[in-house]
Design a protein around this motif. Structure first.
Motif, PDB file in Angstrom:
ATOM      1  N   ARG A  20       0.811  -1.220   0.000  1.00 56.08           N
ATOM      2  CA  ARG A  20       0.000   0.000   0.000  1.00 56.08           C
ATOM      3  C   ARG A  20       0.846   1.273   0.000  1.00 56.08           C
ATOM      4  NH1 ARG A  20      -4.157   1.024   4.694  1.00 56.08           N
ATOM      5  NH2 ARG A  20      -2.545  -0.259   5.582  1.00 56.08           N
ATOM      6  N   CYS A  21       1.908   1.312   0.800  1.00 58.79           N
ATOM      7  CA  CYS A  21       2.748   2.518   0.875  1.00 58.79           C
ATOM      8  C   CYS A  21       3.399   2.866  -0.467  1.00 58.79           C
ATOM      9  CB  CYS A  21       3.845   2.344   1.917  1.00 58.79           C
ATOM     10  SG  CYS A  21       3.285   2.541   3.603  1.00 58.79           S
ATOM     11  N   LEU A  22       3.542   1.873  -1.317  1.00 57.59           N
ATOM     12  CA  LEU A  22       4.131   2.098  -2.645  1.00 57.59           C
ATOM     13  C   LEU A  22       3.075   2.192  -3.741  1.00 57.59           C
ATOM     14  CD1 LEU A  22       7.310  -0.192  -2.935  1.00 57.59           C
ATOM     15  CD2 LEU A  22       7.200   2.294  -3.049  1.00 57.59           C
ATOM     16  N   ASP A  23       1.812   2.022  -3.382  1.00 51.81           N
ATOM     17  CA  ASP A  23       0.749   1.909  -4.393  1.00 51.81           C
ATOM     18  C   ASP A  23       1.118   0.832  -5.406  1.00 51.81           C
ATOM     19  OD1 ASP A  23      -0.669   3.938  -3.165  1.00 51.81           O
ATOM     20  OD2 ASP A  23       0.150   5.501  -4.460  1.00 51.81           O
ATOM     21  N   LEU A  24       1.664  -0.257  -4.907  1.00 49.27           N
ATOM     22  CA  LEU A  24       2.125  -1.356  -5.753  1.00 49.27           C
ATOM     23  C   LEU A  24       1.166  -2.528  -5.604  1.00 49.27           C
ATOM     24  CD1 LEU A  24       4.756  -1.804  -7.499  1.00 49.27           C
ATOM     25  CD2 LEU A  24       5.562  -3.205  -5.607  1.00 49.27           C
ATOM     26  N   LEU A  70      11.071   3.292 -12.194  1.00 49.29           N
ATOM     27  CA  LEU A  70      12.400   3.896 -12.209  1.00 49.29           C
ATOM     28  C   LEU A  70      12.799   4.310 -13.613  1.00 49.29           C
ATOM     29  CD1 LEU A  70      14.341   1.389  -9.918  1.00 49.29           C
ATOM     30  CD2 LEU A  70      13.280   3.560  -9.258  1.00 49.29           C
ATOM     31  N   ASP A  71      13.530   5.402 -13.679  1.00 47.00           N
ATOM     32  CA  ASP A  71      14.189   5.806 -14.909  1.00 47.00           C
ATOM     33  C   ASP A  71      15.112   4.660 -15.350  1.00 47.00           C
ATOM     34  OD1 ASP A  71      15.458   8.231 -16.586  1.00 47.00           O
ATOM     35  OD2 ASP A  71      17.098   7.078 -15.662  1.00 47.00           O
ATOM     36  N   ARG A  72      15.174   4.393 -16.638  1.00 54.06           N
ATOM     37  CA  ARG A  72      15.944   3.242 -17.149  1.00 54.06           C
ATOM     38  C   ARG A  72      17.419   3.284 -16.726  1.00 54.06           C
ATOM     39  NH1 ARG A  72      16.307   2.389 -23.424  1.00 54.06           N
ATOM     40  NH2 ARG A  72      14.277   3.330 -23.155  1.00 54.06           N
ATOM     41  N   GLU A  94      14.934  14.092  -9.567  1.00 55.59           N
ATOM     42  CA  GLU A  94      14.251  14.823  -8.510  1.00 55.59           C
ATOM     43  C   GLU A  94      13.443  13.862  -7.652  1.00 55.59           C
ATOM     44  OE1 GLU A  94      12.194  18.335  -9.783  1.00 55.59           O
ATOM     45  OE2 GLU A  94      13.649  18.633 -11.393  1.00 55.59           O
ATOM     46  N   THR A  95      13.601  14.019  -6.343  1.00 58.56           N
ATOM     47  CA  THR A  95      12.887  13.161  -5.401  1.00 58.56           C
ATOM     48  C   THR A  95      12.360  14.000  -4.240  1.00 58.56           C
ATOM     49  OG1 THR A  95      14.878  12.679  -4.117  1.00 58.56           O
ATOM     50  CG2 THR A  95      14.346  11.149  -5.903  1.00 58.56           C
ATOM     51  N   HIS A  96      11.420  13.413  -3.545  1.00 55.51           N
ATOM     52  CA  HIS A  96      10.860  13.992  -2.321  1.00 55.51           C
ATOM     53  C   HIS A  96      10.727  12.849  -1.320  1.00 55.51           C
ATOM     54  CE1 HIS A  96       8.167  15.942   0.478  1.00 55.51           C
ATOM     55  NE2 HIS A  96       7.342  14.935   0.336  1.00 55.51           N
ATOM     56  N   LYS A  97      11.144  13.094  -0.082  1.00 56.47           N
ATOM     57  CA  LYS A  97      11.030  12.081   0.967  1.00 56.47           C
ATOM     58  C   LYS A  97       9.891  12.434   1.907  1.00 56.47           C
ATOM     59  CE  LYS A  97      15.944  10.971   1.012  1.00 56.47           C
ATOM     60  NZ  LYS A  97      17.189  11.024   1.791  1.00 56.47           N
ATOM     61  N   PHE A 110       9.352   9.727  -3.308  1.00 53.86           N
ATOM     62  CA  PHE A 110       8.511  10.012  -4.471  1.00 53.86           C
ATOM     63  C   PHE A 110       9.377  10.556  -5.593  1.00 53.86           C
ATOM     64  CE2 PHE A 110       5.620  10.088  -0.979  1.00 53.86           C
ATOM     65  CZ  PHE A 110       4.388   9.717  -1.481  1.00 53.86           C
ATOM     66  N   SER A 111       9.042  10.195  -6.814  1.00 55.53           N
ATOM     67  CA  SER A 111       9.657  10.770  -8.000  1.00 55.53           C
ATOM     68  C   SER A 111       8.564  10.888  -9.051  1.00 55.53           C
ATOM     69  CB  SER A 111      10.805   9.887  -8.498  1.00 55.53           C
ATOM     70  OG  SER A 111      11.490  10.510  -9.562  1.00 55.53           O
ATOM     71  N   ARG A 112       8.544  12.003  -9.735  1.00 55.54           N
ATOM     72  CA  ARG A 112       7.491  12.276 -10.724  1.00 55.54           C
ATOM     73  C   ARG A 112       6.093  12.138 -10.105  1.00 55.54           C
ATOM     74  NH1 ARG A 112       9.865   8.257 -14.777  1.00 55.54           N
ATOM     75  NH2 ARG A 112      11.980   9.023 -14.867  1.00 55.54           N
TER      76      ARG A 112
END
Length: 176
Positions: A55-59, A93-95, A118-121, A154-156
């Motif tokens: 859930r925390c990853l929306d995975l 992830l970016d390739r 770019e990331t956000h924690k 988080f990214s994008r």
């Protein structure tokens, strides 16, 4: 002073507060503190499928997941400064980032900086926990409490990682 669960930041040594609250790259913070280059010691890394939804990853179940465990250690002294475990949504992830990450040679934060990602924690939790199986990495008794923090990256605009970092507490030397 803030309290996180049962952890009172006023009762934690100042450098440990920096590690717990930093939203930057801990590798560089540790290098500045220790006055030595910090390298990565890979312990485990697998590219697998999620056995259940995270859930925390929306995975969702069966989506690609990288599980990774590392130690950040001094390159000159071999001193183990920090243990980190990560759950990573591989398909987000970016390739180029994914390629370097799977090579397991560079700390995640250093990769973010090198590749200008770019990331956000978002802090999820922090506190103390018994060293347990990590005791051997830090040369301490299994019952000794270690500090930890757990956060989402988080990214994008999407969650891409959940990272837990664990490290020994510095001896108390002064008042905050």
């Amino acid at each position: 002073m803030r309290v996180y669960g049962k952890l009172k930041l006023s009762e934690v040594e100042s450098f440990d507060r920096v590690l717990l609250l930093s939203d930057g790259t801990l590798t560089h913070v540790l290098e500045a503190h220790a006055l030595e280059p910090i390298g990565l010691l890979p312990l485990a890394q697998t590219l697998t499928r999620a056995r259940r939804a995270i859930r925390c990853l929306d995975l969702e179940k069966s989506q690609a997941l990288i599980k990774r465990e590392i130690i950040l250690r001094g390159e000159r002294t071999g001193h183990h400064y920090l243990y980190a475990s990560s759950q990573i949504a591989a398909d987000r992830l970016d390739r180029e980032f994914r390629k370097h990450l799977l090579a397991a040679r560079v700390p995640i934060g250093v990769l973010w900086k090198q590749l200008r990602i770019e990331t956000h924690k978002e802090m999820l939790r922090m506190g103390r926990r018994p060293a347990g199986r990590l005791a051997k990495h830090f040369g301490v008794d299994a019952a000794r409490p270690l500090l930890f923090r757990r956060y989402r990256v988080f990214s994008r605009g999407r969650p891409v990682m959940i990272i837990t970092e664990v490290f020994p507490e510095q001896p108390r030397t002064s008042s905050p």
